[in-house]
Design an enzyme around this catalytic site. Structure first.
Site, PDB file in Angstrom:
ATOM      1  N   HIS A 196      16.065  60.099  12.608  1.00 11.27           N
ATOM      2  CA  HIS A 196      17.041  59.021  12.370  1.00 11.27           C
ATOM      3  C   HIS A 196      17.036  58.065  13.563  1.00 11.27           C
ATOM      4  CE1 HIS A 196      20.787  56.902  11.710  1.00 11.27           C
ATOM      5  NE2 HIS A 196      20.702  57.289  10.438  1.00 11.27           N
ATOM      6  N   GLU A 211      14.720  52.662   7.170  1.00  7.93           N
ATOM      7  CA  GLU A 211      16.047  52.211   7.571  1.00  7.93           C
ATOM      8  C   GLU A 211      15.929  51.190   8.698  1.00  7.93           C
ATOM      9  OE1 GLU A 211      19.388  55.136   6.602  1.00  7.93           O
ATOM     10  OE2 GLU A 211      18.505  55.805   8.474  1.00  7.93           O
TER      11      GLU A 211
HETATM   12  O1  LIG Z   1      22.363  57.747   7.957  1.00 11.17           O
HETATM   13  C1  LIG Z   1      22.661  56.791   7.256  1.00 11.17           C
HETATM   14  C2  LIG Z   1      22.022  55.562   7.440  1.00 11.17           C
HETATM   15  O2  LIG Z   1      21.720  55.421   8.754  1.00 11.17           O
HETATM   16  C3  LIG Z   1      22.679  54.361   6.848  1.00 11.17           C
HETATM   17  O3  LIG Z   1      23.974  54.169   7.310  1.00 11.17           O
HETATM   18  P1  LIG Z   1      24.887  53.024   6.619  1.00 11.17           P
HETATM   19  O4  LIG Z   1      24.764  53.194   5.133  1.00 11.17           O
HETATM   20  O5  LIG Z   1      26.262  53.313   7.124  1.00 11.17           O
HETATM   21  O6  LIG Z   1      24.341  51.725   7.084  1.00 11.17           O
END
Ligand SMILES: O=C[C@H](O)COP(=O)(O)O
Length: 411
Positions: free
Chosen positions: A254, A324
């Site tokens: 992550h 992401e």
């Molecule tokens: O772990 C989750 C992701 O990093 C996305 O987070 P978010 O949906 O709050 O932007």
């Protein structure tokens, strides 16, 4: 002369300006030059004691001096200075010496060298970029960078983000909240398991209770695991432990772990390979920062991150790639469906060219970063978006709408 220690003065007008500037968030260089000569004894007040107190120039010498204080930022020190000056000093007017001559609000206002506004929480940074081309060439853009690497353009954006985080964190992480979320999920009507696979990833301490309470058609994932076989690695949770607890999934790489804990591409590749070797299924995260996107290196960055995984992994059956973009995580700034599709397609091409056609066709590439009930359908409709990694919205009832968006391509 010894009297001078107590007699450096500040006029009411200058003091007001000093205070206005402080509370306006722009600290001007307003420290009397005499300070550099030690004519004011600041040591008795703890905020003035030696990390950064303030940068200033002396009248005779234009070099920058720094006084240091362990417990106060220079902003706090200046605020203290503004508060205490009237009591401490009388007489000659304060002297303002510009450190930078960028005009502000039409006035040729000087600014403090560090230029870190008082309202910016500790751990945040300020960076400036000079525009290199276009009509506004030479214009300086200021960015506020959060400790997790999120970039904001204005105080308002920063404050909105901080408020959002505060609100989300108030309940976030309590047993009561976890039970509420699981209850919502358990009561939801969602498409069947062959249409959408739902994996819930609580922090380690909640994995077992969530697993026990959660409906059987939903699975759980850990948010991380150790890179090798378990052993004397205090504080770490091994892949073997997760397998022993029948936790089927783990999220690895992550962006927060990459940026905050310095997890390198190679380290993440090793983790993915080891977790897979132990029988875990892996959601492997990749993504670029805003700076990298703006410099045109998005694909180079995500390709390097994927390559580090590909070098260690031979069987991709149990790997899901989660794209992401760092700038979209937790910021409310979702990638446009076109942006997400573009990167997903490129990633698929990368897998095709560097792994094999079968892996490219079968590997799920999911998107994460400010996905919510309102934007999920349009994103899910894109041909190479195979699902989502949801953060903030997964804690809210709208998560059900996000789960349901999996049917979009089938409509
Ligand atoms: O772990 C989750 C992701 O990093 C996305 O987070 P978010 O949906 O709050 O932007």
């Amino acid at each position: 002369m010894s009297k001078m220690k107590e007699t450096i003065g500040v006029s009411e007008r200058d003091l007001k300006m000093l205070k206005d500037d402080i509370f306006d968030g722009i600290i001007e260089h307003c420290i009397p030059p005499e300070l550099s000569k030690g004519h004011i004894d600041l040591s008795p007040s703890p905020p003035y004691s030696p990390p950064v107190l303030v940068n200033y120039n002396s009248q005779e010498n234009t070099s920058t001096h720094q006084l240091r204080s362990p417990e106060s930022s220079h902003v706090e020190v200046l605020a203290q200075l503004a508060e205490t000056m009237p009591k401490r000093v009388r007489g000659s007017p304060i002297t303002k010496i510009p450190l930078e001559s960028k005009p502000r609000r039409g006035r040729g206002r000087p600014r403090l060298l560090n230029d870190i506004p008082y309202w910016l929480p500790s751990g945040w940074r300020v960076i400036k970029k000079v525009r290199q081309k276009g009509l506004s060439v030479g214009h300086i853009d200021k960015y506020f960078i959060s400790p997790s690497g999120h970039k904001f353009r204005s105080k308002n954006e920063v404050m909105r983000y901080i408020d959002k985080m505060r609100l989300e964190n108030r309940e976030n992480g309590t047993t009561a909240e976890v039970k509420k979320i699981v209850t919502t999920l358990n009561e939801a009507e969602v498409p069947s398991h062959d249409v959408v696979e739902v994996v819930v990833s609580p922090p380690f301490v909640f994995i077992l209770p969530v697993k026990d309470l959660l409906r059987p058609d939903f699975q759980v994932a850990a948010q991380n695991c150790w890179v090798r076989k378990g052993g004397a690695f205090t504080g770490e949770v091994s892949a073997e432990m997760l397998v022993n607890l029948s936790v089927p999934w783990v999220i690895l790489g992550h962006s927060e772990r990459r940026s905050l804990l310095n997890e390198s591409n190679e380290f993440v590749g090793d983790k993915v390979a080891y977790a897979l070797s132990q029988g875990l299924k892996v959601i492997a995260c990749i993504g670029e920062t805003l700076e990298q996107r703006e410099s045109g290196s998005t694909m180079a960055v995500v390709a390097a991150q994927t390559k580090a995984i590909a070098e260690k992994v031979t069987n991709w059956t149990n790997v899901v790639l989660a794209y992401e973009p760092v700038w979209a995580i937790g910021t409310g700034k979702v990638a446009t469906p076109a942006q997400a599709q573009e990167v997903h397609l490129e990633l698929r091409k990368w897998l095709h060219d560097n792994v094999c056609a079968e892996v490219a066709a079968s590997t799920r590439i999911i998107y994460g970063g400010s996905v919510n009930g309102a934007n999920c359908k349009e994103l899910a409709a894109k041909p190479d978006v195979d699902g989502f990694l949801v953060g903030g919205a997964s804690l809210k009832p709208e998560f059900i709408d996000i789960i349901k968006s999996a049917t979009v391509k089938k409509e």
